[in-house]
Structures are given as C-alpha cells and as structure tokens.
Motif scaffolding. Sequence first.
Motif, PDB file in Angstrom:
ATOM      1  N   LEU A  22      59.168  34.131  46.503  1.00  0.00           N
ATOM      2  CA  LEU A  22      60.412  33.569  45.986  1.00  0.00           C
ATOM      3  C   LEU A  22      60.130  32.577  44.861  1.00  0.00           C
ATOM      4  O   LEU A  22      60.829  32.565  43.839  1.00  0.00           O
ATOM      5  N   GLU A  23      59.114  31.744  45.053  1.00  0.00           N
ATOM      6  CA  GLU A  23      58.760  30.776  44.010  1.00  0.00           C
ATOM      7  C   GLU A  23      58.360  31.488  42.720  1.00  0.00           C
ATOM      8  O   GLU A  23      58.734  31.081  41.619  1.00  0.00           O
ATOM      9  N   HIS A  24      57.596  32.567  42.869  1.00  0.00           N
ATOM     10  CA  HIS A  24      57.164  33.327  41.705  1.00  0.00           C
ATOM     11  C   HIS A  24      58.360  34.017  41.041  1.00  0.00           C
ATOM     12  O   HIS A  24      58.463  34.056  39.814  1.00  0.00           O
ATOM     13  N   ALA A  25      59.267  34.544  41.878  1.00  0.00           N
ATOM     14  CA  ALA A  25      60.455  35.216  41.345  1.00  0.00           C
ATOM     15  C   ALA A  25      61.335  34.232  40.580  1.00  0.00           C
ATOM     16  O   ALA A  25      61.892  34.569  39.525  1.00  0.00           O
ATOM     17  N   ILE A  26      61.456  33.019  41.102  1.00  0.00           N
ATOM     18  CA  ILE A  26      62.247  31.984  40.425  1.00  0.00           C
ATOM     19  C   ILE A  26      61.635  31.648  39.072  1.00  0.00           C
ATOM     20  O   ILE A  26      62.331  31.516  38.069  1.00  0.00           O
ATOM     21  N   THR A  27      60.303  31.534  39.042  1.00  0.00           N
ATOM     22  CA  THR A  27      59.614  31.247  37.779  1.00  0.00           C
ATOM     23  C   THR A  27      59.850  32.355  36.767  1.00  0.00           C
ATOM     24  O   THR A  27      60.111  32.102  35.585  1.00  0.00           O
ATOM     25  N   LEU A  28      59.774  33.611  37.229  1.00  0.00           N
ATOM     26  CA  LEU A  28      59.970  34.750  36.331  1.00  0.00           C
ATOM     27  C   LEU A  28      61.398  34.810  35.787  1.00  0.00           C
ATOM     28  O   LEU A  28      61.623  35.218  34.651  1.00  0.00           O
TER      29      LEU A  28
ATOM     30  N   ASP B  31      38.419  45.197  43.149  1.00  0.00           N
ATOM     31  CA  ASP B  31      38.276  43.774  43.490  1.00  0.00           C
ATOM     32  C   ASP B  31      38.330  42.895  42.243  1.00  0.00           C
ATOM     33  O   ASP B  31      38.942  41.818  42.252  1.00  0.00           O
ATOM     34  N   GLU B  32      37.695  43.338  41.180  1.00  0.00           N
ATOM     35  CA  GLU B  32      37.693  42.556  39.942  1.00  0.00           C
ATOM     36  C   GLU B  32      39.091  42.483  39.339  1.00  0.00           C
ATOM     37  O   GLU B  32      39.523  41.429  38.863  1.00  0.00           O
ATOM     38  N   LEU B  33      39.798  43.596  39.372  1.00  0.00           N
ATOM     39  CA  LEU B  33      41.174  43.616  38.873  1.00  0.00           C
ATOM     40  C   LEU B  33      42.075  42.721  39.714  1.00  0.00           C
ATOM     41  O   LEU B  33      42.917  41.986  39.182  1.00  0.00           O
ATOM     42  N   GLU B  34      41.878  42.768  41.030  1.00  0.00           N
ATOM     43  CA  GLU B  34      42.685  41.944  41.936  1.00  0.00           C
ATOM     44  C   GLU B  34      42.441  40.467  41.686  1.00  0.00           C
ATOM     45  O   GLU B  34      43.379  39.662  41.652  1.00  0.00           O
ATOM     46  N   GLN B  35      41.189  40.081  41.518  1.00  0.00           N
ATOM     47  CA  GLN B  35      40.856  38.688  41.265  1.00  0.00           C
ATOM     48  C   GLN B  35      41.458  38.206  39.949  1.00  0.00           C
ATOM     49  O   GLN B  35      42.022  37.110  39.857  1.00  0.00           O
TER      50      GLN B  35
ATOM     51  N   GLU C 251      44.448  35.293  39.499  1.00  0.00           N
ATOM     52  CA  GLU C 251      44.190  34.104  38.680  1.00  0.00           C
ATOM     53  C   GLU C 251      45.217  33.948  37.555  1.00  0.00           C
ATOM     54  O   GLU C 251      45.427  32.848  37.053  1.00  0.00           O
ATOM     55  N   ASN C 252      45.843  35.065  37.173  1.00  0.00           N
ATOM     56  CA  ASN C 252      46.791  35.035  36.050  1.00  0.00           C
ATOM     57  C   ASN C 252      48.107  35.704  36.433  1.00  0.00           C
ATOM     58  O   ASN C 252      48.743  36.361  35.606  1.00  0.00           O
ATOM     59  N   ILE C 253      48.527  35.515  37.682  1.00  0.00           N
ATOM     60  CA  ILE C 253      49.645  36.289  38.223  1.00  0.00           C
ATOM     61  C   ILE C 253      50.939  36.102  37.439  1.00  0.00           C
ATOM     62  O   ILE C 253      51.658  37.051  37.166  1.00  0.00           O
ATOM     63  N   THR C 254      51.229  34.869  37.016  1.00  0.00           N
ATOM     64  CA  THR C 254      52.467  34.635  36.272  1.00  0.00           C
ATOM     65  C   THR C 254      52.442  35.326  34.922  1.00  0.00           C
ATOM     66  O   THR C 254      53.415  35.986  34.521  1.00  0.00           O
ATOM     67  N   ASP C 255      51.325  35.206  34.202  1.00  0.00           N
ATOM     68  CA  ASP C 255      51.207  35.851  32.891  1.00  0.00           C
ATOM     69  C   ASP C 255      51.280  37.372  33.018  1.00  0.00           C
ATOM     70  O   ASP C 255      51.946  38.042  32.214  1.00  0.00           O
ATOM     71  N   TYR C 256      50.606  37.916  34.039  1.00  0.00           N
ATOM     72  CA  TYR C 256      50.570  39.368  34.209  1.00  0.00           C
ATOM     73  C   TYR C 256      51.956  39.924  34.547  1.00  0.00           C
ATOM     74  O   TYR C 256      52.391  40.922  33.960  1.00  0.00           O
TER      75      TYR C 256
ATOM     76  N   ILE D  23      46.960  43.643  28.172  1.00  0.00           N
ATOM     77  CA  ILE D  23      46.649  42.437  28.929  1.00  0.00           C
ATOM     78  C   ILE D  23      45.409  42.639  29.810  1.00  0.00           C
ATOM     79  O   ILE D  23      44.787  41.681  30.264  1.00  0.00           O
ATOM     80  N   ILE D  24      45.040  43.910  30.043  1.00  0.00           N
ATOM     81  CA  ILE D  24      43.840  44.209  30.834  1.00  0.00           C
ATOM     82  C   ILE D  24      42.627  44.147  29.903  1.00  0.00           C
ATOM     83  O   ILE D  24      42.636  44.772  28.844  1.00  0.00           O
ATOM     84  N   PRO D  25      41.589  43.404  30.264  1.00  0.00           N
ATOM     85  CA  PRO D  25      40.385  43.349  29.417  1.00  0.00           C
ATOM     86  C   PRO D  25      39.865  44.742  29.097  1.00  0.00           C
ATOM     87  O   PRO D  25      39.895  45.634  29.945  1.00  0.00           O
ATOM     88  N   GLU D  26      39.389  44.905  27.891  1.00  0.00           N
ATOM     89  CA  GLU D  26      39.005  46.237  27.405  1.00  0.00           C
ATOM     90  C   GLU D  26      37.944  46.912  28.271  1.00  0.00           C
ATOM     91  O   GLU D  26      38.009  48.111  28.534  1.00  0.00           O
TER      92      GLU D  26
END
Length: 246
Positions: free
Chosen positions: A100-106, A145-149, A153-158, A192-195
């Motif tokens: 909910l907090e993330h949805a409010i931010t978005l 795992d690398e994609l998840e991490q 770490e950048n959930i709002t931007d993603y 947004i995904i590293p090359e």
Amino acid sequence: MLTIGQFSKKTGVTIRTLRYYDEKGLLKPTYVSPSGRRYYEDDNMVTLQKILTFKFLGYPLEDIQSMLATSDLNLHKSLVRQKQEMLIKKAQIEKTIATLEHAITLSENQEEIHTDVFLSIIHDLIHSDEQHTYFKTLLPEDLVDELEQLYKENITDYTRHHLETTLKLKEAYRKQLPDEEVLLIVEEMVSIIPEHLLTRIIEASKQIDEGTEIDESLFHMPFTKEEEQWLERIMKKSILGGNNDE
C-alpha cells in the motif's frame, strides 16, 4: 440471575454478540423464559472470559467452540500452533502495508491512473516471491537472484518506469503509431535493465521450449487481447526484419 441487558452491561459485551454466541452454541444462557428472555449467572461469566481470551489470541469462533467442549485440550500445542498462524498473518499484513505504501508513492502526482496498468503492478508486488521462484524454473538461478536483488534495491524507480512505459504503449496502440515509434518505447521499457543482464536474459530465453506455457495466475497483464496481438505482430515483424538484414 441477570437479564441479558444486565449481563451485557456487566461484561461490556453487546447484547447482539451475546445472542450470536448463544446461536452458535458458544455461550448458552442459564435459563430462557417461556417468552424467550435470556438469563445469565456467574458460570456464564467464566465461559465468556474464556471466549474473549481465545478471541484475543486470534482463534476463530469455530475453534473456540471445540476447545471449550474438549476436556483434555493440549493447550500448549494449541498455543504454539496459534502463534505460528498469527506470525503468518503478521507477515501478510506487513507485506500488505508495504504494498500500500508503495502504491501510494506510485499514485502521487498522477493526474489520471489507468486502473488495469496500476493493478497489474500491484499484482506483481503481491506475488513477487512466487514469481521469483517461478522464474528460476525457466532461467538460471543466479541470473534470477541478481535481477531480484536489483529490483528490490530500486523498486520505486523500476515500478514507476514500468508504469510510464506501459502507459506509453497503450497510448501508442490507441493512436496506432508507426512500428518504429512503438519499438522505441519497447527499447525504453527494457533500458532500465543493465545491458549485461539483458543480454543474459535474451540468451537464456532462447533455451526455453516454445511450447512452455506461462503460469497466468502469477501475472496480471495490463494489455487487452487486441493490444497483445498488436504488440506481438510488431515484435515479430522487427525480429524477422532483423534476420533479413543479416
């Protein structure tokens, strides 16, 4: 003996709740008059205290009823099991609050929110753990795992990037923009995904059987069937065109 009204005032439990407990067989009054009036005594108070205590501990009424009727109840095992269930509920509540907090931010500063797109993103947030496990059945575990991490770490931007580019694609469909402009939006979406990770995803995807069906219960698509077919046509045309150039 006390009338139901007097018993209600003494215990702080509403008359409606007392009647409900009677109907469920949890707390029967000591005496019911021919006219249907309920009367209670001190023994009823003890039973009511047990019910309220079990309710506070999170037990459903069905379990409380069987617990009150069981003389050889193993209370310790029951309490341990109930604690585990409450911890699961706590984790679910914490995840819901975080979502909910993330949805409010978005949704901040959004003049108009496209419901399907927004719900798709929220669905992914809710089912992120299951999606993570599912992707490991299709792609190398270390890549997932690398994609998840990176995502965490950048959930709002993603998620904001995904929201914006998805809306651009839907608008492109509405306006029927040229394929070249649509492909630019697709490139923007994946940019947004590293090359190096994007390259690995593409290579790993080639190893997935064409007949593999996606578990649709884990994914809420923000596009209509018509939009999906339109986008698929453009992507196939682009790939075939690229092969012809070679």
